[in-house]
Design a protein around this motif. Structure first.
Motif, PDB file in Angstrom:
ATOM      1  N   LEU A 228       0.994  -1.351  -0.128  1.00  0.00           N
ATOM      2  CA  LEU A 228      -0.034   0.041  -0.012  1.00  0.00           C
ATOM      3  C   LEU A 228       0.874   1.321  -0.131  1.00  0.00           C
ATOM      4  CD1 LEU A 228      -2.815  -1.035   2.327  1.00  0.00           C
ATOM      5  CD2 LEU A 228      -2.915  -1.235   0.092  1.00  0.00           C
ATOM      6  N   SER A 229       2.033   1.224   0.420  1.00  0.00           N
ATOM      7  CA  SER A 229       2.965   2.323   0.692  1.00  0.00           C
ATOM      8  C   SER A 229       3.859   2.511  -0.561  1.00  0.00           C
ATOM      9  CB  SER A 229       3.807   2.350   2.020  1.00  0.00           C
ATOM     10  OG  SER A 229       4.732   1.171   1.978  1.00  0.00           O
ATOM     11  N   GLY A 230       3.916   1.369  -1.478  1.00  0.00           N
ATOM     12  CA  GLY A 230       4.981   1.673  -2.507  1.00  0.00           C
ATOM     13  C   GLY A 230       6.101   1.385  -1.772  1.00  0.00           C
ATOM     14  N   GLY A 231       6.374   0.536  -0.696  1.00  0.00           N
ATOM     15  CA  GLY A 231       7.755   0.473  -0.174  1.00  0.00           C
ATOM     16  C   GLY A 231       8.253   1.676   0.439  1.00  0.00           C
ATOM     17  N   SER A 232       7.416   2.689   0.910  1.00  0.00           N
ATOM     18  CA  SER A 232       7.737   3.834   1.629  1.00  0.00           C
ATOM     19  C   SER A 232       7.473   3.644   3.090  1.00  0.00           C
ATOM     20  CB  SER A 232       7.161   5.019   1.030  1.00  0.00           C
ATOM     21  OG  SER A 232       7.298   6.084   2.059  1.00  0.00           O
ATOM     22  N   VAL A 233       8.448   3.840   4.104  1.00  0.00           N
ATOM     23  CA  VAL A 233       8.284   3.654   5.436  1.00  0.00           C
ATOM     24  C   VAL A 233       7.626   4.807   5.849  1.00  0.00           C
ATOM     25  CG1 VAL A 233       9.262   3.579   7.782  1.00  0.00           C
ATOM     26  CG2 VAL A 233      10.459   2.332   5.730  1.00  0.00           C
ATOM     27  N   GLY A 234       7.909   5.885   5.461  1.00  0.00           N
ATOM     28  CA  GLY A 234       7.120   7.069   6.035  1.00  0.00           C
ATOM     29  C   GLY A 234       5.837   6.982   5.343  1.00  0.00           C
ATOM     30  N   ALA A 235       5.226   6.627   4.405  1.00  0.00           N
ATOM     31  CA  ALA A 235       3.918   6.134   4.046  1.00  0.00           C
ATOM     32  C   ALA A 235       2.976   5.174   4.685  1.00  0.00           C
ATOM     33  CB  ALA A 235       3.829   6.169   2.479  1.00  0.00           C
ATOM     34  N   ALA A 236       4.156   4.134   4.986  1.00  0.00           N
ATOM     35  CA  ALA A 236       3.360   3.178   5.713  1.00  0.00           C
ATOM     36  C   ALA A 236       3.031   3.589   7.327  1.00  0.00           C
ATOM     37  CB  ALA A 236       4.421   2.133   5.728  1.00  0.00           C
ATOM     38  N   ILE A 237       3.827   4.318   7.759  1.00  0.00           N
ATOM     39  CA  ILE A 237       3.481   4.815   9.087  1.00  0.00           C
ATOM     40  C   ILE A 237       2.361   5.591   9.116  1.00  0.00           C
ATOM     41  CG2 ILE A 237       4.362   6.357  10.896  1.00  0.00           C
ATOM     42  CD1 ILE A 237       7.355   5.717  10.347  1.00  0.00           C
ATOM     43  N   SER A 238       2.206   6.637   8.142  1.00  0.00           N
ATOM     44  CA  SER A 238       1.062   7.252   7.967  1.00  0.00           C
ATOM     45  C   SER A 238       0.029   6.385   7.711  1.00  0.00           C
ATOM     46  CB  SER A 238       1.222   8.466   7.035  1.00  0.00           C
ATOM     47  OG  SER A 238       2.174   9.339   7.262  1.00  0.00           O
ATOM     48  N   LEU A 239       0.053   5.638   6.907  1.00  0.00           N
ATOM     49  CA  LEU A 239      -1.202   4.719   6.625  1.00  0.00           C
ATOM     50  C   LEU A 239      -1.576   3.876   7.864  1.00  0.00           C
ATOM     51  CD1 LEU A 239      -0.208   3.090   3.312  1.00  0.00           C
ATOM     52  CD2 LEU A 239      -2.332   4.464   3.698  1.00  0.00           C
ATOM     53  N   ALA A 240      -0.593   3.293   8.651  1.00  0.00           N
ATOM     54  CA  ALA A 240      -0.929   2.779   9.904  1.00  0.00           C
ATOM     55  C   ALA A 240      -1.689   3.435  10.974  1.00  0.00           C
ATOM     56  CB  ALA A 240       0.392   2.029  10.540  1.00  0.00           C
TER      57      ALA A 240
END
Length: 369
Positions: A228-240
């Motif tokens: 879902l984040s495209g491999g971006s930790v920053g995006a993954a944190i925001s998503l979570a």
């Protein structure tokens, strides 16, 4: 009146440690090895361009490089020279590491967007901020050693600031290294790019994503977050933090009954975006709906990829059986995205906007079932 600690920080993702406090960088061993090889060969560039998708660790790498450079003596080839380093890692209790965490090392200058009189972040890095370079380079380096500059992010400079940086890159002082973080390097002057060596950082896979999220104290499905984040930790944190995986699962479940749409589920999703308290959820629904459409269109061309949630691949196989369907969904996604941006700008009812997007997608999907 806001204090300095109350002001927003442009180089930190909300809910995550600051890059200077992130002990381990995951998924970027290739970039690390390239820098270390240049250092050990004695051909260290003055300017380095750290680029790649937003949130994959560019700032964390910049701080890691700064620690390494400020803590590692130059290799002079003498009999009593220190051993050649085989890693960029510096112990957390090293004096340089402690000073950098405290923001108290005179060998480092960080340039980023400043704040206006109301405490709001400015839209770009101005020439007034960039002029700090001149004063920094005019000082003697601590202990006669290195000086490091982190610019985060270089593609946020206005034209005057970019020209000031160019002068520094053209005539850098001895033992100075400039680390330019760029999310969109194409926005930089070609003359700036040509004077820097590029380090390109890559999206993280599920294994590295799991380790990075655990380090940030985030509990989430790393495989889903990687997709879902495209491999971006920053995006993954925001998503979570915004319940992104759950919202995306709702979208997939919503269309799994096609050709019959679950109208009650559609209404519940739309109504969950209403009200001022749900502004963040509304924004996340729009973001994930756009992602859903992009992944659906891609599946029509290349076939379903790794699943973000269970059942996604089977759904996409049914709804996007060929490239013609992919083109339809891509065009629909573009038009819905434009309407969503306009709707948010004019405060259109969130529930009506979300429900309209669902119904438009349903109408197009029926053509391929």
């Amino acid at each position: 009146m806001s204090t300095t600690t109350d002001l927003p920080v442009p180089d930190q993702i909300e809910g995550a440690p600051h890059p200077r406090e992130t002990p381990v960088l995951y998924g970027q061993s290739v970039a690390e090895a390239a820098f270390l090889q240049a250092f050990n060969s004695g051909r260290l560039h003055h300017g380095w361009l750290l680029c790649g998708p937003r949130g994959v660790g560019k700032a964390t790498l910049a701080w890691k490089l700064a620690r390494f450079l400020l803590a590692t003596p130059a290799q002079d080839g003498g009999m009593f020279a220190p051993p050649v380093p085989d890693s960029l890692d510096i112990p957390e209790d090293h004096p340089v590491a402690r000073r950098l965490r405290a923001g108290a090392d005179g060998g480092l200058l960080v340039i980023r967007r400043g704040h206006d009189d109301k405490g709001n972040l400015r839209r770009d890095i101005t020439v007034d901020v960039m002029r700090k370079l001149q004063g920094f380079f005019g000082l003697s380096a601590p202990d006669g050693g290195r000086r490091v500059v982190i610019i985060d992010a270089a593609d946020e400079m206005n034209p005057n600031a970019a020209n000031a940086l160019l002068k520094a890159l053209e005539e850098p002082p001895a033992n100075a290294t400039l680390l330019l973080i760029a999310h969109q390097p194409s926005r930089l002057l070609p003359t700036i790019r040509s004077r820097c060596r590029e380090l390109r950082l890559l999206p993280l896979d599920a294994q590295d994503m799991a380790a990075a999220l655990a380090q940030a104290g985030i509990e989430a499905d790393s495989a889903a977050m990687a997709q879902l984040s495209g491999g971006s930790v920053g995006a993954a944190i925001s998503l979570a933090q915004a319940g992104g995986a759950e919202i995306y699962a709702q979208l997939v479940a919503l269309f799994q009954g096609m050709p019959r749409l679950d109208r009650q589920a559609a209404l519940a999703l739309a109504e969950s975006a209403t009200g001022k308290a749900n502004d963040a959820r509304f924004a996340m629904i729009l973001t994930l709906f756009d992602l859903f459409m992009a992944r659906l269109a891609r599946a029509g061309v290349t076939g379903p990829g790794p699943e973000a949630v269970p059942g996604e691949a089977a759904l996409f196989t049914r709804l996007a059986p060929h490239a013609g369907a992919a083109r339809t969904y891509a065009d629909l996604s573009q038009s819905m995205g434009a309407r969503a941006r306009h709707g948010r700008a004019v405060n259109l009812d969130p529930a009506a906007l979300v429900l309209d997007m669902v119904l438009q997608t349903e109408a197009e999907a029926r053509k391929f079932l």
